[in-house]
Design an enzyme around this catalytic site. Structure first.
Site, mmCIF file in Angstrom:
data_model
loop_
_atom_site.group_PDB
_atom_site.id
_atom_site.type_symbol
_atom_site.label_atom_id
_atom_site.label_comp_id
_atom_site.label_asym_id
_atom_site.label_seq_id
_atom_site.Cartn_x
_atom_site.Cartn_y
_atom_site.Cartn_z
ATOM 1 N N ASN A 16 0.932 -1.232 0.019
ATOM 2 C CA ASN A 16 -0.135 0.087 -0.055
ATOM 3 C C ASN A 16 0.894 1.179 0.000
ATOM 4 O OD1 ASN A 16 -3.123 -0.381 0.354
ATOM 5 N ND2 ASN A 16 -2.396 -2.048 1.463
ATOM 6 N N MET A 92 0.104 -2.530 12.002
ATOM 7 C CA MET A 92 -0.484 -3.831 12.625
ATOM 8 C C MET A 92 -0.475 -3.295 14.203
ATOM 9 S SD MET A 92 -1.499 -5.473 10.006
ATOM 10 C CE MET A 92 -1.109 -6.285 8.528
ATOM 11 N N LEU A 95 -3.418 2.017 17.970
ATOM 12 C CA LEU A 95 -2.850 3.324 18.681
ATOM 13 C C LEU A 95 -4.016 3.668 19.762
ATOM 14 C CD1 LEU A 95 -1.786 4.964 15.352
ATOM 15 C CD2 LEU A 95 -0.440 4.369 17.016
ATOM 16 N N HIS A 111 -8.352 -0.646 5.479
ATOM 17 C CA HIS A 111 -8.554 -1.887 6.059
ATOM 18 C C HIS A 111 -9.239 -2.955 4.823
ATOM 19 C CE1 HIS A 111 -10.184 -4.882 8.980
ATOM 20 N NE2 HIS A 111 -11.040 -4.973 8.456
ATOM 21 N N GLU A 149 -10.291 6.383 18.743
ATOM 22 C CA GLU A 149 -10.054 5.403 19.638
ATOM 23 C C GLU A 149 -10.573 4.115 19.425
ATOM 24 O OE1 GLU A 149 -11.727 7.868 19.792
ATOM 25 O OE2 GLU A 149 -13.720 7.620 20.892
ATOM 26 N N ALA A 181 -8.972 -2.869 -4.919
ATOM 27 C CA ALA A 181 -9.518 -2.026 -4.071
ATOM 28 C C ALA A 181 -8.519 -1.025 -3.261
ATOM 29 C CB ALA A 181 -10.474 -2.797 -3.142
ATOM 30 N N GLU A 182 -7.749 -1.981 -2.574
ATOM 31 C CA GLU A 182 -7.037 -1.125 -1.532
ATOM 32 C C GLU A 182 -5.882 -0.237 -2.372
ATOM 33 O OE1 GLU A 182 -4.976 -3.063 1.619
ATOM 34 O OE2 GLU A 182 -6.137 -4.887 0.981
HETATM 35 C C1 GAR Z 1 -3.154 -4.899 3.539
HETATM 36 O O1 GAR Z 1 -4.135 -5.682 3.195
HETATM 37 C C2 GAR Z 1 -3.673 -3.999 4.700
HETATM 38 O O2 GAR Z 1 -5.176 -3.505 4.231
HETATM 39 C C3 GAR Z 1 -3.798 -4.837 5.795
HETATM 40 O O3 GAR Z 1 -2.644 -5.724 5.835
HETATM 41 C C4 GAR Z 1 -2.274 -5.888 4.678
HETATM 42 C C5 GAR Z 1 -0.810 -5.221 4.549
HETATM 43 O O4 GAR Z 1 -0.175 -5.081 3.363
HETATM 44 N N1 GAR Z 1 -3.860 -3.786 6.760
HETATM 45 C C6 GAR Z 1 -4.616 -4.399 8.115
HETATM 46 O O5 GAR Z 1 -5.220 -5.469 8.298
HETATM 47 C C7 GAR Z 1 -4.511 -3.450 9.034
HETATM 48 N N2 GAR Z 1 -5.724 -3.574 10.185
HETATM 49 P P1 GAR Z 1 0.940 -3.976 2.971
HETATM 50 O O6 GAR Z 1 1.851 -4.166 4.074
HETATM 51 O O7 GAR Z 1 1.443 -4.759 1.754
HETATM 52 O O8 GAR Z 1 0.294 -2.818 2.505
#
Ligand code: GAR
Length: 202
Positions: A16, A92, A95, A111, A149, A181-182
Site C-alpha cells: 500500500n 499492525m 494506537l 482496512h 480510539e 480495491a486497496e
Molecule cells: C493490507 O491488506 C492492509 O489492508 C492490511 O494488511 C495488509 C498489509 O499489506 N491491514 C490491516 O489489516 C490493518 N488492520 P501491505 O503491507 O503490503 O500494505
C-alpha cells in the site's frame, strides 16, 4: 500552494505504501507529498521501499520500547517533520486514545474488508480474508476510514467492493482485494484529504 506533508506508518511488505509512491510518481497524488515512513518493525520490507523511493524511512521499535514510549517517540518525529496527514498502510498496531486524539481528522487507515464486516480488534492482514471465506460472503472489499480510539471505528471515507470467487484461498482473495480495491482507493482518499487540508491552510 504548499503540499500537505504525509507520513506513512507501516509494519510489513508495504504494497500500500508502494501504491502511494506510484501515485505520487504518476501525479495522481499531487496535493500531498510523502515526507516520512515509519515502521514499528525493524524487518519490514516497506522501509526499503521508502529508501528506494528517496523518502526518509525509519524504524521505531515498538517491541523494544513498549506502547507508551513508542507513541511518544512517534509523536515527536511527526511533529518535528510537521506532518499534516498520517496514513496507516498495513500498520499492525493499535494506537491509544492519547495518540489518536492528538491528530483528529488527520489519521487514515486502509482496512481489507467492507467495514463494519470483519473488522475491529484481531481482524488484520490475512486473518480478515480467512474469516470472510469462512463466513461465505460473496462480496468483500476494502475501506479507507479515519482513525479514532475505536479499532476500525472512525468515519468511513471510501469503500470499494470486490467479488469473492469460487476456489479462493485467503491468499488469492487478499491479492484481489489489494489490486482491485486497496491500491486504488488509498491513494485516491489520501489525495482527497491532502487537497482539503491545502485548501483550508491556503
Ligand atoms: C493490507 O491488506 C492492509 O489492508 C492490511 O494488511 C495488509 C498489509 O499489506 N491491514 C490491516 O489489516 C490493518 N488492520 P501491505 O503491507 O503490503 O500494505
Amino acid at each position: 500552494m504548499s503540499k500537505a506533508r504525509i507520513a506513512v506508518l507501516v509494519s510489513g511488505g508495504g504494497t500500500n505504501l508502494q501504491a502511494l509512491i506510484d501515485a505520487q510518481n504518476r501525479g495522481k497524488l499531487r496535493s500531498g507529498e510523502l515526507a516520512l515512513v515509519v515502521s514499528n518493525n525493524p524487518d519490514a520490507f516497506a522501509v526499503m521501499r521508502a529508501k528506494y523511493a528517496g523518502i526518509p524511512g525509519e524504524v521505531i521499535n515498538k517491541k523494544e520500547l513498549g506502547q507508551e514510549a513508542f507513541e511518544e517517540k512517534l509523536i515527536e518525529r511527526l511533529e518535528e517533520e510537521k506532518i499534516d496527514i498520517i496514513v496507516l498502510a498495513g500498520f499492525m498496531c493499535i494506537l491509544s486514545e492519547k495518540f489518536t486524539s492528538r491528530f483528529p481528522g488527520r489519521i487514515v487507515n486502509v482496512h481489507p474488508a467492507l467495514i463494519p464486516s470483519f473488522c475491529g480488534k484481531g481482524y488484520y492482514g490475512l486473518k480478515v480474508h480467512e474469516e470472510a471465506l469462512k463466513y461465505g460472503v460473496k462480496v468483500t472489499g476494502a475501506t479507507v476510514h479515519f482513525v479514532n480510539e475505536v479499532p476500525d471505528g472512525g468515519r468511513i471515507i471510501m469503500q470499494k467492493a470486490v467479488n469473492v470467487e469460487e476456489g479462493d484461498t485467503p491468499e488469492t482473495l487478499q491479492r484481489r482485494v489489494m489490486e482491485q480495491a486497496e491500491w486504488q482507493i488509498l491513494p485516491e482518499a489520501v489525495e482527497m484529504l491532502s487537497k482539503q487540508i491545502c485548501e483550508n491552510n491556503g
